[in-house]
Design an enzyme around this catalytic site. Structure first.
Site, mmCIF file in Angstrom:
data_model
loop_
_atom_site.group_PDB
_atom_site.id
_atom_site.type_symbol
_atom_site.label_atom_id
_atom_site.label_comp_id
_atom_site.label_asym_id
_atom_site.label_seq_id
_atom_site.Cartn_x
_atom_site.Cartn_y
_atom_site.Cartn_z
ATOM 1 N N ARG A 118 -56.819 -85.656 -27.051
ATOM 2 C CA ARG A 118 -57.595 -85.751 -26.356
ATOM 3 C C ARG A 118 -56.604 -86.176 -24.825
ATOM 4 O O ARG A 118 -56.870 -86.603 -24.240
ATOM 5 C CB ARG A 118 -58.440 -86.858 -26.025
ATOM 6 N N LYS A 140 -53.369 -78.473 -12.751
ATOM 7 C CA LYS A 140 -54.597 -77.503 -13.047
ATOM 8 C C LYS A 140 -53.640 -76.538 -14.478
ATOM 9 O O LYS A 140 -52.972 -76.115 -13.940
ATOM 10 C CB LYS A 140 -55.030 -76.735 -11.874
ATOM 11 N N GLU A 182 -47.440 -66.980 -2.135
ATOM 12 C CA GLU A 182 -47.871 -68.589 -1.889
ATOM 13 C C GLU A 182 -47.078 -69.088 -0.551
ATOM 14 O O GLU A 182 -48.266 -70.372 -0.271
ATOM 15 C CB GLU A 182 -47.806 -68.712 -3.365
ATOM 16 N N LYS A 224 -47.869 -79.129 -1.286
ATOM 17 C CA LYS A 224 -49.029 -79.082 -1.958
ATOM 18 C C LYS A 224 -49.718 -80.501 -2.458
ATOM 19 O O LYS A 224 -51.113 -81.081 -2.798
ATOM 20 C CB LYS A 224 -48.826 -78.515 -3.064
ATOM 21 N N GLU A 234 -60.524 -80.414 -6.629
ATOM 22 C CA GLU A 234 -61.497 -79.700 -5.520
ATOM 23 C C GLU A 234 -62.746 -79.885 -5.470
ATOM 24 O O GLU A 234 -63.815 -79.141 -5.871
ATOM 25 C CB GLU A 234 -60.777 -78.045 -6.727
ATOM 26 N N ARG A 238 -59.267 -79.131 -1.530
ATOM 27 C CA ARG A 238 -58.501 -78.605 -2.855
ATOM 28 C C ARG A 238 -58.450 -76.381 -2.373
ATOM 29 O O ARG A 238 -57.653 -75.970 -2.783
ATOM 30 C CB ARG A 238 -58.233 -79.055 -3.852
ATOM 31 N N ASN A 242 -56.850 -71.551 -1.928
ATOM 32 C CA ASN A 242 -57.496 -70.977 -2.937
ATOM 33 C C ASN A 242 -57.445 -69.199 -2.261
ATOM 34 O O ASN A 242 -57.916 -67.671 -2.347
ATOM 35 C CB ASN A 242 -58.235 -70.817 -3.565
ATOM 36 N N HIS A 245 -57.192 -65.877 -2.641
ATOM 37 C CA HIS A 245 -57.478 -65.528 -4.376
ATOM 38 C C HIS A 245 -59.368 -64.994 -4.391
ATOM 39 O O HIS A 245 -58.453 -64.266 -5.496
ATOM 40 C CB HIS A 245 -57.448 -67.173 -4.663
ATOM 41 N N HIS A 249 -57.923 -61.640 -6.821
ATOM 42 C CA HIS A 249 -58.666 -61.671 -8.213
ATOM 43 C C HIS A 249 -59.561 -60.725 -8.051
ATOM 44 O O HIS A 249 -59.062 -60.151 -9.119
ATOM 45 C CB HIS A 249 -59.574 -62.718 -8.591
ATOM 46 N N HIS A 262 -49.748 -61.270 -9.561
ATOM 47 C CA HIS A 262 -50.287 -61.969 -8.966
ATOM 48 C C HIS A 262 -50.029 -62.703 -6.784
ATOM 49 O O HIS A 262 -51.169 -62.425 -6.667
ATOM 50 C CB HIS A 262 -50.366 -63.687 -9.588
HETATM 51 P P1 NAD Z 1 -45.047 -65.990 -15.698
HETATM 52 O O1 NAD Z 1 -44.874 -67.152 -15.664
HETATM 53 O O2 NAD Z 1 -45.637 -64.369 -16.415
HETATM 54 O O3 NAD Z 1 -43.627 -65.652 -14.922
HETATM 55 C C1 NAD Z 1 -43.110 -63.763 -14.270
HETATM 56 C C2 NAD Z 1 -42.378 -63.284 -14.840
HETATM 57 O O4 NAD Z 1 -40.892 -63.796 -14.469
HETATM 58 C C3 NAD Z 1 -42.221 -63.268 -17.361
HETATM 59 O O5 NAD Z 1 -41.797 -62.094 -17.215
HETATM 60 C C4 NAD Z 1 -41.566 -64.712 -17.098
HETATM 61 O O6 NAD Z 1 -40.990 -64.399 -18.453
HETATM 62 C C5 NAD Z 1 -40.371 -64.127 -16.475
HETATM 63 N N1 NAD Z 1 -39.211 -65.322 -16.030
HETATM 64 C C6 NAD Z 1 -39.382 -66.920 -15.545
HETATM 65 N N2 NAD Z 1 -38.917 -67.595 -15.040
HETATM 66 C C7 NAD Z 1 -37.983 -66.398 -15.618
HETATM 67 C C8 NAD Z 1 -36.481 -66.656 -14.605
HETATM 68 N N3 NAD Z 1 -35.930 -67.972 -14.391
HETATM 69 N N4 NAD Z 1 -35.308 -65.487 -14.487
HETATM 70 C C9 NAD Z 1 -36.222 -64.351 -15.163
HETATM 71 N N5 NAD Z 1 -37.367 -64.133 -15.594
HETATM 72 C C10 NAD Z 1 -38.332 -65.089 -15.767
HETATM 73 O O7 NAD Z 1 -46.095 -65.869 -14.031
HETATM 74 P P2 NAD Z 1 -45.399 -67.001 -12.531
HETATM 75 O O8 NAD Z 1 -45.769 -66.225 -11.750
HETATM 76 O O9 NAD Z 1 -44.939 -67.475 -12.532
HETATM 77 O O10 NAD Z 1 -47.346 -67.378 -13.216
HETATM 78 C C11 NAD Z 1 -48.048 -66.773 -12.812
HETATM 79 C C12 NAD Z 1 -49.288 -67.476 -13.876
HETATM 80 O O11 NAD Z 1 -49.013 -68.824 -12.602
HETATM 81 C C13 NAD Z 1 -50.724 -66.931 -13.733
HETATM 82 O O12 NAD Z 1 -51.412 -67.237 -15.108
HETATM 83 C C14 NAD Z 1 -51.874 -67.998 -12.527
HETATM 84 O O13 NAD Z 1 -53.131 -68.257 -13.583
HETATM 85 C C15 NAD Z 1 -50.640 -69.503 -12.879
HETATM 86 N N6 NAD Z 1 -51.123 -70.364 -11.851
HETATM 87 C C16 NAD Z 1 -51.650 -71.444 -12.263
HETATM 88 C C17 NAD Z 1 -51.723 -71.838 -10.792
HETATM 89 C C18 NAD Z 1 -52.207 -73.738 -10.977
HETATM 90 O O14 NAD Z 1 -51.969 -74.597 -10.252
HETATM 91 N N7 NAD Z 1 -51.769 -73.877 -12.739
HETATM 92 C C19 NAD Z 1 -51.042 -72.238 -9.782
HETATM 93 C C20 NAD Z 1 -51.106 -70.499 -9.542
HETATM 94 C C21 NAD Z 1 -50.526 -69.704 -10.081
HETATM 95 N N1 GLY Z 2 -53.316 -73.098 -6.968
HETATM 96 C C1 GLY Z 2 -54.520 -73.947 -6.937
HETATM 97 C C2 GLY Z 2 -54.744 -75.511 -6.759
HETATM 98 O O1 GLY Z 2 -53.379 -75.435 -7.633
HETATM 99 O O2 GLY Z 2 -55.564 -75.687 -7.053
#
Ligand code: NAD
Ligand code: GLY
Length: 359
Positions: A118, A140, A182, A224, A234, A238, A242, A245, A249, A262
């Site tokens: 939990r 998130k 972003e 942020k 949210e 918050r 989006n 987005h 999406h 993305h």
């Molecule tokens: P990702 O995690 O897929 O990373 C992108 C690519 O870069 C991958 O191939 C990874 O292995 C590579 N990589 C990472 N760090 C590296 C480095 N330093 N050097 C070389 N390669 C590297 O993608 P992302 O853009 O980081 O994240 C996208 C994800 O984040 C999505 O799933 C999205 O839904 C999520 N997201 C979450 C939130 C949240 O608030 N939790 C907000 C925005 C996006």
């Molecule tokens: N990336 C959107 C949020 O964190 O709310």
């Protein structure tokens, strides 16, 4: 090292920023509990940075788990693998996970931390620009379901976020630029002066000048943090994060998550939302083209490719989990730096804005 405090009631935490922080052994101990440590990374990031992190953790015994790389692996199965490993190592309530990687590793590991017993401690060590400016901060967490992105998840704030901007040195250009979408979004929703700064410093930013990159990460995280402090779960403001987005999406799902990163889909979505805002008379003409010009300087797409059908995109929009029965809930603009949540766009205006945005 600079620190931004996310001061939430009961579970505030620091975001540390700096070059070389991953190997800074003074940064980690204060945030680690006594229990087991499981570092989760992926097969791309681990060869680059896992040893550095393990060295900084020094005398602490660490387990590691490497996931396959890619959004398609942000699944319940891989979340389960993290839980299985925690059970295998007999992790207790005072155990902790460390997520070393981009948003995919961060989201899935965060969700495992939210669920195991939990809720156990998670430390985020984001290594992409997108995860440094957005995903690692705010709690998130989640995984994708076959029927939709991020459909399964929980809010679970980290114990600390350690942003080592030197890790961006190995990040491919396309991924770096996707993160910039972003960053631009952050200016567009509520920080006009930051948007102006990005325009004035676009060449330095595009060239990944260290000072410029460190500045934009800090400013994005501060923005942020301010939003998350006001609205952790949210319920209101918050949702402004989006912007772009909902359209984004729809584009991602229409192209089976294969064509756009993305951030690229968010860039197109942001410009489409601005075009809709202009069409609705909410903001001045020229707003969308100003945002598009900045995004283009970072090699980001701003138009919907002509081979994608308008009706298909409009239908995909209505499936977005943020859609409400009263009307499609979108983030629109009154001006750059002044975004609003609005559910009153007529369907024909939405379709026209998609048409305006098609190449
Ligand atoms: P990702 O995690 O897929 O990373 C992108 C690519 O870069 C991958 O191939 C990874 O292995 C590579 N990589 C990472 N760090 C590296 C480095 N330093 N050097 C070389 N390669 C590297 O993608 P992302 O853009 O980081 O994240 C996208 C994800 O984040 C999505 O799933 C999205 O839904 C999520 N997201 C979450 C939130 C949240 O608030 N939790 C907000 C925005 C996006
Ligand atoms: N990336 C959107 C949020 O964190 O709310």
């Amino acid at each position: 090292m600079r620190t931004i405090d996310i001061d939430l009631p009961d579970h505030g935490y620091p975001v540390h920023l700096g070059r070389g922080l991953l190997q800074d052994d003074s940064c980690w101990p204060a945030h680690l509990g006594d229990g087991e440590i499981l570092v989760v990374s992926n097969e791309t990031v681990a060869p680059l940075y896992l040893d550095t992190l393990l060295q900084a953790l020094g005398n602490r015994q660490c387990e590691t788990l490497l996931l396959p790389d890619g959004e398609q692996f942000k699944t319940v199965d891989n979340w389960q693998r993290i839980l299985d490993r925690l059970v295998e190592i007999r992790a207790r309530r005072d155990a902790q996970l460390i997520a070393l990687g981009g948003g995919v590793v961060g989201d899935i590991t965060g969700f495992a931390a939210a669920c195991y017993m939990r809720g156990i401690r998670i430390l985020q060590a984001p290594t992409t620009l997108l995860s440094q400016v957005d995903a690692s901060v705010g709690g998130k967490t989640g995984v994708n379901h076959v029927k939709g992105k991020n459909l399964v998840g929980a809010f679970h704030q980290p114990a600390a976020v350690v942003i080592d901007s030197a890790t961006l040195d190995t990040l491919p250009a396309r991924e770096f630029n996707a993160g910039l979408a972003e960053v631009v979004k952050c200016g567009v929703i509520g920080d006009t002066a930051f948007f102006d700064w990005l325009e004035e410093n676009a060449d330095e930013v595009a060239a990944r000048d260290e000072k410029a990159v460190d500045y934009l990460i800090e400013r994005s995280v501060r923005n942020k943090a301010a939003i998350v402090r006001k609205d952790e779960k949210e319920a209101g403001v918050r949702a402004l994060l989006n912007l772009g987005h909902t359209f984004g999406h729809a584009l991602e799902s229409e192209t089976a998550y294969r064509r756009f990163l993305h951030g690229e889909a968010v860039a197109i979505g942001m410009v489409t939302a601005a075009r809709l805002s202009e069409r609705r008379g909410l903001c001045d003409g020229g707003t969308a083209s100003r945002i598009a010009s900045l995004l283009r300087r970072f090699d980001l797409p701003v138009d919907i490719p002509g081979d994608l059908g308008v009706q298909e995109i409009a239908n995909a929009l209505m499936l977005d989990k943020k859609a409400v029965s009263a009307g499609l809930r979108l983030v629109l603009l009154k001006a750059i730096g002044d975004a609003v949540i609005d559910a009153s766009s007529p369907h024909e205006d939405i379709v026209s804005a998609i048409n305006d945005s098609r190449l």
